[in-house]
Scaffold this active site. Structure first.
Site, PDB file in Angstrom:
ATOM      1  N   GLY A 157      55.837  47.474  11.745  1.00 20.56           N
ATOM      2  CA  GLY A 157      55.088  47.565  11.947  1.00 20.56           C
ATOM      3  C   GLY A 157      54.183  46.360  11.578  1.00 20.56           C
ATOM      4  N   ARG A 158      52.379  46.594  11.315  1.00 20.21           N
ATOM      5  CA  ARG A 158      51.566  46.107  10.596  1.00 20.21           C
ATOM      6  C   ARG A 158      52.491  45.007   9.186  1.00 20.21           C
ATOM      7  NH1 ARG A 158      48.064  48.889  11.961  1.00 20.21           N
ATOM      8  NH2 ARG A 158      48.245  50.051  10.235  1.00 20.21           N
ATOM      9  N   ILE A 159      52.897  45.896   8.118  1.00 16.97           N
ATOM     10  CA  ILE A 159      53.453  45.468   6.582  1.00 16.97           C
ATOM     11  C   ILE A 159      54.859  44.285   6.956  1.00 16.97           C
ATOM     12  CG2 ILE A 159      53.716  45.386   4.297  1.00 16.97           C
ATOM     13  CD1 ILE A 159      51.586  48.361   4.720  1.00 16.97           C
ATOM     14  N   SER A 178      64.769  47.427  13.481  1.00 14.71           N
ATOM     15  CA  SER A 178      64.317  48.428  14.163  1.00 14.71           C
ATOM     16  C   SER A 178      63.271  49.266  14.356  1.00 14.71           C
ATOM     17  CB  SER A 178      66.217  49.191  13.758  1.00 14.71           C
ATOM     18  OG  SER A 178      65.829  51.064  14.252  1.00 14.71           O
ATOM     19  N   ARG A 242      57.563  54.063   1.590  1.00 19.06           N
ATOM     20  CA  ARG A 242      57.602  55.718   0.652  1.00 19.06           C
ATOM     21  C   ARG A 242      58.965  55.959  -0.876  1.00 19.06           C
ATOM     22  NH1 ARG A 242      52.371  54.753   0.174  1.00 19.06           N
ATOM     23  NH2 ARG A 242      51.064  56.078   0.996  1.00 19.06           N
ATOM     24  N   GLU A 271      57.417  60.076  -7.517  1.00 20.42           N
ATOM     25  CA  GLU A 271      56.606  59.289  -8.728  1.00 20.42           C
ATOM     26  C   GLU A 271      55.085  60.384  -8.761  1.00 20.42           C
ATOM     27  OE1 GLU A 271      55.919  56.319  -5.809  1.00 20.42           O
ATOM     28  OE2 GLU A 271      53.685  56.331  -6.074  1.00 20.42           O
ATOM     29  N   HIS A 289      54.529  51.154  -7.957  1.00 18.98           N
ATOM     30  CA  HIS A 289      53.730  51.342  -6.630  1.00 18.98           C
ATOM     31  C   HIS A 289      51.532  49.867  -6.482  1.00 18.98           C
ATOM     32  CE1 HIS A 289      52.433  54.476  -3.463  1.00 18.98           C
ATOM     33  NE2 HIS A 289      51.978  53.549  -2.944  1.00 18.98           N
ATOM     34  N   GLY A 291      51.561  47.969  -4.280  1.00 22.10           N
ATOM     35  CA  GLY A 291      51.560  46.721  -2.497  1.00 22.10           C
ATOM     36  C   GLY A 291      50.371  47.136  -3.376  1.00 22.10           C
TER      37      GLY A 291
HETATM   38  C1  DGY Z   1      48.462  53.470   0.743  1.00 25.75           C
HETATM   39  O1  DGY Z   1      48.087  52.780   1.062  1.00 25.75           O
HETATM   40  O2  DGY Z   1      49.854  53.876   2.042  1.00 25.75           O
HETATM   41  C2  DGY Z   1      50.142  52.436  -0.233  1.00 25.75           C
HETATM   42  O3  DGY Z   1      50.793  53.465  -0.803  1.00 25.75           O
HETATM   43  C3  DGY Z   1      48.898  52.342  -1.370  1.00 25.75           C
HETATM   44  O4  DGY Z   1      47.661  51.288  -1.446  1.00 25.75           O
END
Ligand code: DGY
Length: 323
Positions: A157-159, A178, A242, A271, A289, A291
């Site tokens: 996906g995007r990330i 994949s 996740r 978490e 966490h 990101g």
């Molecule tokens: C999300 O947005 O799903 C991230 O885990 C936190 O930015």
């Protein structure tokens, strides 16, 4: 026209809170203490729009609030595995999230984890801070070269694409992936990426495996004892998606026993509780966490929630409507 009653579950960047105050009859959570399920239920009974974030379990129990006043749930975050969408839909709620605006920063963190764990830079910093560095020497903290290696992406996906962009164009990495719903060929062409037939192929062929699939029941413990055993013993696992995609016990054993070389983790099963066994592992890089944690991105995420709420209020379909 009277203002919508809005309840926000956590503190947001002050710029966005100012807009919320201006436009709505809003209850903020400036103390930033996580709401309990009972408090969220009460919120749903007392507001038109509830704005939770990715650490608030908006599950079937919370969504059983009676009487239900809320009509809109605007999640501050892209992931939505903490919201029971079926239950929300059954109760007539509109739910939105905040895709796109956090893509770059989350990919940056995945790259940070990959470089940090491969080059053992946390270990180096710990050595300096503990005043135990004795100086440069040819065999000191030898690590793993990243440039030119194979990066395997679980999910494209995007990330994942933003990570592929950085890894391929910045570090000359070969990209394999994949994904059951792969992006169009012209997108993939940009990273010279190759789709392989299964996650197992990603695991067996990669020097670095980075997880970019959603959380939830379909991907729960996708990385377990058996799948980790398929990775090269010299390979590293990166997770910025996740926590519950990885079985903690299996990963800790794999890191302890040399099944894989290391892991870079921004998210954890259960978490914010952290399995303390991770703290003993020099070959694990651990982040809380982070990101999307840049000022620019968190403001953009808040503004995206506001945009979705404004569309909903105007009777339009919010651009990030999930249900
Ligand atoms: C999300 O947005 O799903 C991230 O885990 C936190 O930015």
């Amino acid at each position: 026209m009277s203002k919508l009653k809005v309840i926000v579950s956590r503190a947001w960047p002050k710029e966005v809170q100012a807009t919320l105050r201006e436009k709505y009859d809003v209850t903020l959570n400036e103390k930033d203490v996580a709401m309990t399920k009972d408090e969220m239920k009460e919120a749903l009974a007392n507001c038109d729009a509830f704005l939770p974030t990715v650490t608030d379990p908006v599950d079937a129990e919370v969504l059983s609030a009676e009487p239900l006043r809320a009509k809109f749930i605007g999640n501050f975050g892209v992931g939505f595995n903490h919201i029971d969408l079926d239950a929300a839909k059954a109760r007539g709620l509109t739910v939105t999230n905040t895709p796109e605006v956090l893509t770059d920063c989350t990919a940056d963190i995945a790259m940070t984890l990959m470089l940090t764990v491969a080059r053992r830079t946390s270990e180096g910093e710990r050595e300096l801070r503990s005043k135990s560095w004795t100086g440069w020497r040819p065999t000191h903290l030898l690590a793993t070269k990243v440039t030119g290696k194979t990066l395997g992406l679980i999910g494209m996906g995007r990330i994942a694409q933003a990570m592929a962009q950085r890894a391929h164009h910045g570090f000359g990495m070969k990209i394999i992936y994949s994904d059951p719903y792969p992006p169009p060929a012209e997108v993939i062409k940009k990273y010279n990426a190759k789709q392989v037939d299964s996650i197992d192929e990603v695991l067996t062929q990669s020097d670095f495996v980075s997880i970019h699939c959603p959380g939830g029941k379909d991907t729960y413990h996708l990385l377990n004892k058996d799948s980790l055993a398929k990775m090269k013993s010299s390979a590293f696992l990166i997770n910025s998606a996740r926590g519950d995609v990885i079985d903690n016990d299996a990963l800790i054993n794999a890191l302890k026993n040399g099944v894989i070389a290391g892991a870079g983790l921004d998210v954890f099963e259960g978490e914010p509780a952290l399995d303390e066994r991770f703290l003993e592992l020099e070959n694990a890089v651990l982040l809380p966490h982070l990101g999307s944690a840049t000022t620019e991105t968190r403001i953009a995420m808040g503004n995206r929630v506001l945009e979705n709420l404004a569309a909903f209020e105007a009777g339009e379909t919010p651009r990030d409507k999930l249900v």
